[in-house]
Motif scaffolding. Structure first.
Motif, short mmCIF file in Angstrom:
data_model
loop_
_atom_site.label_atom_id
_atom_site.label_comp_id
_atom_site.label_asym_id
_atom_site.label_seq_id
_atom_site.Cartn_x
_atom_site.Cartn_y
_atom_site.Cartn_z
N ALA A 108 -62.36 -12.05 5.77
CA ALA A 108 -60.94 -11.64 5.78
C ALA A 108 -60.03 -12.86 5.67
O ALA A 108 -59.07 -12.86 4.88
CB ALA A 108 -60.64 -10.85 7.05
N TYR A 109 -60.32 -13.89 6.45
CA TYR A 109 -59.47 -15.08 6.41
C TYR A 109 -59.59 -15.80 5.08
O TYR A 109 -58.60 -16.32 4.55
CB TYR A 109 -59.82 -16.04 7.54
CG TYR A 109 -59.40 -15.61 8.93
CD1 TYR A 109 -58.44 -14.64 9.14
CD2 TYR A 109 -59.98 -16.20 10.04
CE1 TYR A 109 -58.06 -14.27 10.42
CE2 TYR A 109 -59.61 -15.84 11.33
CZ TYR A 109 -58.65 -14.88 11.51
OH TYR A 109 -58.27 -14.52 12.77
N LEU A 110 -60.81 -15.85 4.51
CA LEU A 110 -60.98 -16.48 3.20
C LEU A 110 -60.16 -15.72 2.16
O LEU A 110 -59.46 -16.33 1.35
CB LEU A 110 -62.45 -16.53 2.80
CG LEU A 110 -62.73 -17.07 1.40
CD1 LEU A 110 -62.20 -18.49 1.23
CD2 LEU A 110 -64.22 -17.00 1.10
N GLY A 111 -60.22 -14.40 2.20
CA GLY A 111 -59.43 -13.60 1.27
C GLY A 111 -57.95 -13.89 1.40
O GLY A 111 -57.24 -14.05 0.39
N HIS A 112 -57.47 -14.00 2.62
CA HIS A 112 -56.05 -14.31 2.85
C HIS A 112 -55.71 -15.69 2.28
O HIS A 112 -54.68 -15.86 1.60
CB HIS A 112 -55.75 -14.24 4.34
CG HIS A 112 -54.35 -14.61 4.69
ND1 HIS A 112 -53.26 -13.85 4.31
CD2 HIS A 112 -53.86 -15.68 5.36
CE1 HIS A 112 -52.15 -14.44 4.75
NE2 HIS A 112 -52.49 -15.54 5.38
N ALA A 113 -56.56 -16.68 2.56
CA ALA A 113 -56.30 -18.04 2.08
C ALA A 113 -56.33 -18.09 0.55
O ALA A 113 -55.50 -18.78 -0.06
CB ALA A 113 -57.31 -19.01 2.68
N ASP A 119 -55.08 -16.86 -5.87
CA ASP A 119 -56.32 -16.34 -6.43
C ASP A 119 -56.51 -14.89 -5.99
O ASP A 119 -57.25 -14.58 -5.05
CB ASP A 119 -57.49 -17.21 -5.97
CG ASP A 119 -58.82 -16.77 -6.55
OD1 ASP A 119 -58.89 -15.73 -7.24
OD2 ASP A 119 -59.82 -17.47 -6.27
N ARG A 120 -55.81 -13.99 -6.67
CA ARG A 120 -55.87 -12.57 -6.30
C ARG A 120 -57.27 -12.01 -6.49
O ARG A 120 -57.77 -11.26 -5.64
CB ARG A 120 -54.86 -11.77 -7.13
CG ARG A 120 -54.79 -10.32 -6.72
CD ARG A 120 -53.71 -9.57 -7.53
NE ARG A 120 -53.47 -8.27 -7.00
CZ ARG A 120 -54.23 -7.19 -7.29
NH1 ARG A 120 -55.27 -7.35 -8.09
NH2 ARG A 120 -53.94 -6.04 -6.79
N ALA A 121 -57.94 -12.37 -7.58
CA ALA A 121 -59.29 -11.86 -7.84
C ALA A 121 -60.26 -12.31 -6.75
O ALA A 121 -61.09 -11.54 -6.29
CB ALA A 121 -59.77 -12.32 -9.21
N GLY A 122 -60.14 -13.56 -6.33
CA GLY A 122 -60.99 -14.06 -5.26
C GLY A 122 -60.74 -13.34 -3.95
O GLY A 122 -61.66 -13.01 -3.20
N ALA A 123 -59.46 -13.07 -3.68
CA ALA A 123 -59.10 -12.35 -2.45
C ALA A 123 -59.67 -10.94 -2.46
O ALA A 123 -60.24 -10.49 -1.46
CB ALA A 123 -57.58 -12.31 -2.31
N VAL A 124 -59.54 -10.26 -3.59
CA VAL A 124 -60.09 -8.91 -3.71
C VAL A 124 -61.60 -8.94 -3.57
O VAL A 124 -62.20 -8.08 -2.93
CB VAL A 124 -59.64 -8.24 -5.02
CG1 VAL A 124 -60.39 -6.94 -5.27
CG2 VAL A 124 -58.13 -8.01 -5.01
N GLY A 125 -62.23 -9.94 -4.15
CA GLY A 125 -63.67 -10.09 -4.04
C GLY A 125 -64.15 -10.20 -2.60
O GLY A 125 -65.19 -9.67 -2.23
#
Length: 129
Positions: A108-113, A119-125
């Protein structure tokens, strides 16, 4: 074996008594400065008290002293994120996930960062894992 002050400080954290936790954990760290659990819990208490810079120092000390597992790494990442160092926070979250690929807090925190970095795609991933 954890000291009485470490047990008391941890209990106070769980009760939401941040000042009481800080006081007990300061004593625990003074009595056992090489105890990574005391340093990690003190870092948590300091963050909750709003002392992010000091919390980051304690979190780093806990890691240097051998704190293991995803939670201490994820907490260090959160502190780096709060301090404004998004790239370093991302690196800590990735270290936490290397230890435990399913650590939900780290994901969750990685997605937020990643989202903060654009990096929207990375966050969604991260959410899809």
């Amino acid at each position: 074996m954890p000291s009485d002050d470490l047990r008391l400080g941890t209990a106070r954290l769980l009760e939401g008594d941040v000042p009481g936790a800080c006081a007990a954990l300061v004593r625990a760290v003074a009595a056992a400065p090489d105890d990574p659990a005391a340093r990690h819990n003190h870092a948590v208490a300091l963050r909750l008290a709003g002392a992010v810079g000091r919390a980051l120092e304690e979190a780093d000390a806990a890691l240097v002293l051998g704190a293991t597992g995803a939670p201490p790494l994820a907490h260090a990442g959160l502190l780096l994120l709060l301090a404004g160092d998004v790239p370093a926070a991302i690196a800590r979250y990735r270290q936490a996930l290397a230890v435990d690929p399913s650590h939900a807090v780290s994901l969750a925190y990685l997605g937020h960062a990643l989202r903060l970095r654009g990096d929207r795609a990375g966050a969604v991933g991260c959410l899809e894992r």
